[in-house]
Scaffold this motif. Structure first.
Motif, PDB file in Angstrom:
ATOM      1  N   LEU A 211       0.803  -1.222   0.000  1.00  0.00           N
ATOM      2  CA  LEU A 211       0.000   0.000   0.000  1.00  0.00           C
ATOM      3  C   LEU A 211       0.837   1.275   0.000  1.00  0.00           C
ATOM      4  O   LEU A 211       0.402   2.294  -0.536  1.00  0.00           O
ATOM      5  CB  LEU A 211      -0.946   0.024   1.198  1.00  0.00           C
ATOM      6  CG  LEU A 211      -2.110  -0.946   1.140  1.00  0.00           C
ATOM      7  CD1 LEU A 211      -2.910  -0.902   2.429  1.00  0.00           C
ATOM      8  CD2 LEU A 211      -3.000  -0.634  -0.036  1.00  0.00           C
TER       9      LEU A 211
ATOM     10  N   TYR B 241       0.045   4.934  -1.810  1.00  0.00           N
ATOM     11  CA  TYR B 241      -0.161   6.173  -1.053  1.00  0.00           C
ATOM     12  C   TYR B 241       0.861   7.237  -1.433  1.00  0.00           C
ATOM     13  O   TYR B 241       0.524   8.404  -1.584  1.00  0.00           O
ATOM     14  CB  TYR B 241      -0.106   5.908   0.456  1.00  0.00           C
ATOM     15  CG  TYR B 241      -1.420   5.499   1.039  1.00  0.00           C
ATOM     16  CD1 TYR B 241      -2.491   6.391   1.087  1.00  0.00           C
ATOM     17  CD2 TYR B 241      -1.617   4.232   1.550  1.00  0.00           C
ATOM     18  CE1 TYR B 241      -3.708   6.027   1.622  1.00  0.00           C
ATOM     19  CE2 TYR B 241      -2.825   3.846   2.089  1.00  0.00           C
ATOM     20  CZ  TYR B 241      -3.866   4.750   2.129  1.00  0.00           C
ATOM     21  OH  TYR B 241      -5.061   4.387   2.660  1.00  0.00           O
TER      22      TYR B 241
ATOM     23  N   LEU C 153      -0.102   8.615  -4.790  1.00  0.00           N
ATOM     24  CA  LEU C 153      -1.253   9.530  -4.667  1.00  0.00           C
ATOM     25  C   LEU C 153      -0.822  10.863  -4.071  1.00  0.00           C
ATOM     26  O   LEU C 153      -1.280  11.925  -4.494  1.00  0.00           O
ATOM     27  CB  LEU C 153      -2.353   8.890  -3.819  1.00  0.00           C
ATOM     28  CG  LEU C 153      -3.094   7.719  -4.440  1.00  0.00           C
ATOM     29  CD1 LEU C 153      -4.031   7.079  -3.422  1.00  0.00           C
ATOM     30  CD2 LEU C 153      -3.875   8.160  -5.668  1.00  0.00           C
ATOM     31  N   TRP C 154       0.070  10.810  -3.090  1.00  0.00           N
ATOM     32  CA  TRP C 154       0.528  12.041  -2.453  1.00  0.00           C
ATOM     33  C   TRP C 154       1.380  12.868  -3.415  1.00  0.00           C
ATOM     34  O   TRP C 154       1.224  14.086  -3.506  1.00  0.00           O
ATOM     35  CB  TRP C 154       1.320  11.691  -1.190  1.00  0.00           C
ATOM     36  CG  TRP C 154       1.852  12.879  -0.476  1.00  0.00           C
ATOM     37  CD1 TRP C 154       1.160  13.832   0.199  1.00  0.00           C
ATOM     38  CD2 TRP C 154       3.230  13.251  -0.385  1.00  0.00           C
ATOM     39  NE1 TRP C 154       2.011  14.768   0.714  1.00  0.00           N
ATOM     40  CE2 TRP C 154       3.294  14.431   0.370  1.00  0.00           C
ATOM     41  CE3 TRP C 154       4.414  12.693  -0.863  1.00  0.00           C
ATOM     42  CZ2 TRP C 154       4.493  15.059   0.658  1.00  0.00           C
ATOM     43  CZ3 TRP C 154       5.605  13.319  -0.568  1.00  0.00           C
ATOM     44  CH2 TRP C 154       5.633  14.492   0.191  1.00  0.00           C
TER      45      TRP C 154
ATOM     46  N   LEU D 268      -3.806  12.969  -2.726  1.00  0.00           N
ATOM     47  CA  LEU D 268      -3.976  12.688  -1.302  1.00  0.00           C
ATOM     48  C   LEU D 268      -3.590  13.947  -0.547  1.00  0.00           C
ATOM     49  O   LEU D 268      -2.418  14.316  -0.498  1.00  0.00           O
ATOM     50  CB  LEU D 268      -3.095  11.507  -0.874  1.00  0.00           C
ATOM     51  CG  LEU D 268      -3.141  11.126   0.599  1.00  0.00           C
ATOM     52  CD1 LEU D 268      -4.515  10.571   0.959  1.00  0.00           C
ATOM     53  CD2 LEU D 268      -2.075  10.073   0.898  1.00  0.00           C
TER      54      LEU D 268
ATOM     55  N   PRO E  63      -4.341  12.515   5.096  1.00  0.00           N
ATOM     56  CA  PRO E  63      -5.049  11.288   5.461  1.00  0.00           C
ATOM     57  C   PRO E  63      -5.983  11.540   6.648  1.00  0.00           C
ATOM     58  O   PRO E  63      -5.633  12.237   7.597  1.00  0.00           O
ATOM     59  CB  PRO E  63      -3.926  10.329   5.852  1.00  0.00           C
ATOM     60  CG  PRO E  63      -2.725  10.845   5.150  1.00  0.00           C
ATOM     61  CD  PRO E  63      -2.896  12.338   5.089  1.00  0.00           C
TER      62      PRO E  63
ATOM     63  N   TYR F  87     -11.315   9.975   3.412  1.00  0.00           N
ATOM     64  CA  TYR F  87      -9.982   9.534   3.853  1.00  0.00           C
ATOM     65  C   TYR F  87      -8.846  10.409   3.348  1.00  0.00           C
ATOM     66  O   TYR F  87      -7.708   9.975   3.286  1.00  0.00           O
ATOM     67  CB  TYR F  87      -9.717   8.082   3.440  1.00  0.00           C
ATOM     68  CG  TYR F  87     -10.848   7.160   3.785  1.00  0.00           C
ATOM     69  CD1 TYR F  87     -11.173   6.885   5.109  1.00  0.00           C
ATOM     70  CD2 TYR F  87     -11.614   6.573   2.782  1.00  0.00           C
ATOM     71  CE1 TYR F  87     -12.230   6.048   5.430  1.00  0.00           C
ATOM     72  CE2 TYR F  87     -12.660   5.730   3.099  1.00  0.00           C
ATOM     73  CZ  TYR F  87     -12.962   5.470   4.417  1.00  0.00           C
ATOM     74  OH  TYR F  87     -13.997   4.644   4.729  1.00  0.00           O
TER      75      TYR F  87
ATOM     76  N   LEU G  26      -8.624  11.479   0.319  1.00  0.00           N
ATOM     77  CA  LEU G  26      -8.475  11.264  -1.121  1.00  0.00           C
ATOM     78  C   LEU G  26      -9.283  12.302  -1.884  1.00  0.00           C
ATOM     79  O   LEU G  26     -10.406  12.635  -1.501  1.00  0.00           O
ATOM     80  CB  LEU G  26      -8.956   9.851  -1.488  1.00  0.00           C
ATOM     81  CG  LEU G  26      -8.219   8.700  -0.805  1.00  0.00           C
ATOM     82  CD1 LEU G  26      -8.928   7.393  -1.070  1.00  0.00           C
ATOM     83  CD2 LEU G  26      -6.777   8.640  -1.272  1.00  0.00           C
TER      84      LEU G  26
ATOM     85  N   GLU H 285      -9.783   6.121  -6.672  1.00  0.00           N
ATOM     86  CA  GLU H 285      -8.572   5.792  -5.926  1.00  0.00           C
ATOM     87  C   GLU H 285      -8.756   4.610  -4.976  1.00  0.00           C
ATOM     88  O   GLU H 285      -7.819   3.847  -4.743  1.00  0.00           O
ATOM     89  CB  GLU H 285      -8.095   7.026  -5.164  1.00  0.00           C
ATOM     90  CG  GLU H 285      -7.659   8.125  -6.117  1.00  0.00           C
ATOM     91  CD  GLU H 285      -7.747   9.522  -5.523  1.00  0.00           C
ATOM     92  OE1 GLU H 285      -8.296   9.672  -4.407  1.00  0.00           O
ATOM     93  OE2 GLU H 285      -7.275  10.457  -6.174  1.00  0.00           O
TER      94      GLU H 285
ATOM     95  N   LEU I 117      -6.388   1.160  -4.274  1.00  0.00           N
ATOM     96  CA  LEU I 117      -5.905   0.740  -2.959  1.00  0.00           C
ATOM     97  C   LEU I 117      -6.378  -0.673  -2.621  1.00  0.00           C
ATOM     98  O   LEU I 117      -5.644  -1.452  -2.009  1.00  0.00           O
ATOM     99  CB  LEU I 117      -6.375   1.734  -1.888  1.00  0.00           C
ATOM    100  CG  LEU I 117      -5.700   3.100  -1.938  1.00  0.00           C
ATOM    101  CD1 LEU I 117      -6.431   4.101  -1.068  1.00  0.00           C
ATOM    102  CD2 LEU I 117      -4.250   2.971  -1.500  1.00  0.00           C
TER     103      LEU I 117
END
Length: 176
Positions: free
Chosen positions: A17, A21, A24-25, A30, A33, A39, A41, A47, A51
């Protein structure tokens, strides 16, 4: 409280994961969080499936590994045709069909048990070495650590290996 070592599965899920993450960041999808939906997102509808796939990847890979291990075990014990039948029958098992697509410890437990039984099959064919016995012990420990009931698959294996060792020591002082 931790009868099984399932509590380890959560931290291990960081491995598949974390790259998702981080991706995405880095792409800005993201923000921060958060424990509640969405969440953190930006586009949870697109997304969250990504995940989910990343979380299920270890179980899927271990399911494929079980089929390969069944193939190799059948080949070691008899021949390539037997190995192919073993792989086909392993692929059609209910745990393979159900648990390969979920995120839990059952497929990992089945994988480590299959790995240990492959090593034991090699020992049965006369290819017993100290290194192979250490691998057998490691796989038995990993299988039992994944699901404690898996120790039962290795009780007769351990008894037979102990008998072999005692017999070898009495016969000529040789060891593995």
């Amino acid at each position: 409280p931790f009868r099984d070592f399932e509590f380890l599965y959560g931290p291990l899920m960081v491995v598949p994961l974390a790259p998702v993450y981080v991706g995405l960041w880095l792409t800005g999808h993201l923000s921060t969080p958060a424990p509640l939906f969405p969440y953190g997102l930006d586009h949870p509808a697109s997304e969250l499936p990504l995940l989910t796939l990343a979380a299920r990847l270890p179980s899927l890979l271990m399911a494929a590994g079980v089929v390969v291990l069944a193939l190799r075990t059948g080949t070691v014990l008899r021949d390539a045709r037997t190995g192919r039948w073993a792989a086909l029958l392993a692929a059609l098992l209910y745990p393979m069909i159900f648990y390969a697509r979920t995120t839990n410890v059952d497929m990992g437990a089945l994988f480590w048990t299959a790995a240990g039984l492959l090593v034991f099959a090699r020992c049965l064919t006369g290819d017993t070495t100290a290194r192979r016995l250490r691998a057998l012990g490691l796989f038995a420990a990993l299988a039992a650590a994944s699901k404690d009931a898996n120790y039962a698959a290795f009780v007769p294996v351990g008894a037979l290996v102990t008998w072999w060792w005692v017999r070898a020591r009495v016969a000529g002082g040789a060891s593995f």
